[in-house]
Write a protein that holds these residues in place. Structure first.
Motif, PDB file in Angstrom:
ATOM      1  N   ILE A  87      23.444 -27.279 -10.702  1.00 20.15           N
ATOM      2  CA  ILE A  87      22.749 -27.346  -9.417  1.00 20.15           C
ATOM      3  C   ILE A  87      21.252 -27.150  -9.601  1.00 20.15           C
ATOM      4  O   ILE A  87      20.436 -27.793  -8.919  1.00 20.15           O
ATOM      5  N   MET A  88      20.846 -26.277 -10.518  1.00 17.57           N
ATOM      6  CA  MET A  88      19.408 -26.093 -10.750  1.00 17.57           C
ATOM      7  C   MET A  88      18.775 -27.370 -11.276  1.00 17.57           C
ATOM      8  O   MET A  88      17.676 -27.751 -10.853  1.00 17.57           O
ATOM      9  N   LYS A  89      19.444 -28.021 -12.188  1.00 21.82           N
ATOM     10  CA  LYS A  89      18.910 -29.260 -12.738  1.00 21.82           C
ATOM     11  C   LYS A  89      18.798 -30.321 -11.655  1.00 21.82           C
ATOM     12  O   LYS A  89      17.788 -31.032 -11.565  1.00 21.82           O
ATOM     13  N   THR A  90      19.809 -30.416 -10.801  1.00 17.08           N
ATOM     14  CA  THR A  90      19.793 -31.402  -9.723  1.00 17.08           C
ATOM     15  C   THR A  90      18.630 -31.152  -8.759  1.00 17.08           C
ATOM     16  O   THR A  90      17.899 -32.073  -8.388  1.00 17.08           O
ATOM     17  N   VAL A  91      18.452 -29.887  -8.371  1.00 16.18           N
ATOM     18  CA  VAL A  91      17.387 -29.547  -7.420  1.00 16.18           C
ATOM     19  C   VAL A  91      16.009 -29.788  -8.024  1.00 16.18           C
ATOM     20  O   VAL A  91      15.121 -30.353  -7.380  1.00 16.18           O
ATOM     21  N   LEU A  92      15.818 -29.376  -9.269  1.00 21.37           N
ATOM     22  CA  LEU A  92      14.519 -29.557  -9.914  1.00 21.37           C
ATOM     23  C   LEU A  92      14.181 -31.030 -10.088  1.00 21.37           C
ATOM     24  O   LEU A  92      13.016 -31.436  -9.952  1.00 21.37           O
ATOM     25  N   GLN A  93      15.176 -31.858 -10.369  1.00 21.59           N
ATOM     26  CA  GLN A  93      14.924 -33.285 -10.565  1.00 21.59           C
ATOM     27  C   GLN A  93      14.514 -33.986  -9.277  1.00 21.59           C
ATOM     28  O   GLN A  93      13.967 -35.094  -9.324  1.00 21.59           O
ATOM     29  N   GLU A  94      14.751 -33.349  -8.137  1.00 15.92           N
ATOM     30  CA  GLU A  94      14.332 -33.935  -6.863  1.00 15.92           C
ATOM     31  C   GLU A  94      12.829 -33.811  -6.645  1.00 15.92           C
ATOM     32  O   GLU A  94      12.280 -34.473  -5.768  1.00 15.92           O
ATOM     33  N   ASP A  95      12.165 -32.957  -7.417  1.00 15.48           N
ATOM     34  CA  ASP A  95      10.719 -32.758  -7.276  1.00 15.48           C
ATOM     35  C   ASP A  95       9.991 -33.786  -8.139  1.00 15.48           C
ATOM     36  O   ASP A  95      10.101 -33.755  -9.370  1.00 15.48           O
ATOM     37  N   PRO A  96       9.230 -34.698  -7.527  1.00 10.45           N
ATOM     38  CA  PRO A  96       8.556 -35.751  -8.300  1.00 10.45           C
ATOM     39  C   PRO A  96       7.445 -35.227  -9.207  1.00 10.45           C
ATOM     40  O   PRO A  96       6.967 -35.956 -10.078  1.00 10.45           O
ATOM     41  N   ASN A  97       7.046 -33.967  -9.019  1.00  7.84           N
ATOM     42  CA  ASN A  97       5.982 -33.393  -9.839  1.00  7.84           C
ATOM     43  C   ASN A  97       6.512 -32.747 -11.116  1.00  7.84           C
ATOM     44  O   ASN A  97       5.739 -32.210 -11.905  1.00  7.84           O
TER      45      ASN A  97
END
Length: 236
Positions: free
Chosen positions: A54-64
């Motif tokens: 879930i952390m990887k999924t959430v972080l990948q949503e940030d384009p920065n």
């Protein structure tokens, strides 16, 4: 879309209308800072877990952010085929999820330490306490006594703690949103925050507040860290 990084001057203009008292306020000039590169986040995990996913999924949503991971599944072996040394050396920040486990070689741990980068750390039973000693100077807590198993706990946030920037969210009631989160699992260890650490959340068990820490921050000079003393935080 900017072609390069740095400070950029932008101007926004709206069309003029007949009969306007003044056209001077039809233009807005402002500046933005364009990042030259994405922030490189490396998730280091002692084993596969829902928290890592879930952390990887959430972080990948940030384009920065540029997000990679190293997930240990056996001694010195990771799920990913990418070069471990290159990923570690290029990272700007580490997310250590149940890391380091017994499968993580000492040279990898030392390579992470040498980078001296900010990190987020979660304490789970995947963590090898002997290998964790490598990070002793950088951790925000001391383990006073170990124990067996986990306890179901919830965050206990005070009104003052709810003002901490790290705890902000989109809820209209920030305090209630934290205090009503689903239970997570905390190891039955006796843990004390170091004097230089800040406790931004404690725990409650069956709605009874306890003094044990849950979320800690530590900042000394350029060294910064956030610690979550629980697992199954994917439920949040």
């Amino acid at each position: 879309t900017p072609k390069d990084g740095g400070e950029k001057k932008l101007t926004a203009v709206v069309s003029n209308l007949e009969g306007e008292f003044t056209k001077a306020n039809n233009k807005k000039v402002f500046f933005i800072n364009v990042l030259s590169n994405k922030i490189k986040v490396l998730l280091l995990s002692g084993s596969p877990s829902p928290d890592l996913a879930i952390m990887k999924t959430v972080l990948q949503e940030d384009p920065n952010l540029s997000v990679n991971s190293l997930t240990y599944i056996a001694s010195g072996k990771t799920l990913e085929n990418a070069g471990k040394e290159k990923l570690i050396d290029s990272a700007d920040i580490f997310f250590m999820i149940g890391f380091p486990s017994k499968e993580v070689p000492d040279d990898i741990i030392k390579r992470v330490l040498v980078r001296n980068k900010p990190f987020l750390f979660t304490l789970t039973d995947a963590v090898d306490l002997n290998k964790l000693k490598f990070f002793q100077n950088d951790l925000a807590f001391n383990i006073i006594r170990t124990g067996q198993g986990y306890s179901e706990i919830q965050p206990n946030i005070t009104q003052d703690q709810a003002k901490n920037p790290l705890l902000q969210n989109k809820s209209s009631d920030n305090l209630s949103s934290w205090n009503n989160l689903p239970p997570v699992l905390q190891l039955n260890y006796q843990i004390a925050a170091k004097p230089e650490a800040e406790i931004i959340a404690r725990i409650k068990v069956n709605n009874v507040p306890l003094n044990a820490p849950l979320i800690l921050t530590k900042r000394i000079g350029t060294k910064r860290s956030v610690t979550v003393l629980a697992k199954d935080i994917w439920r949040w």
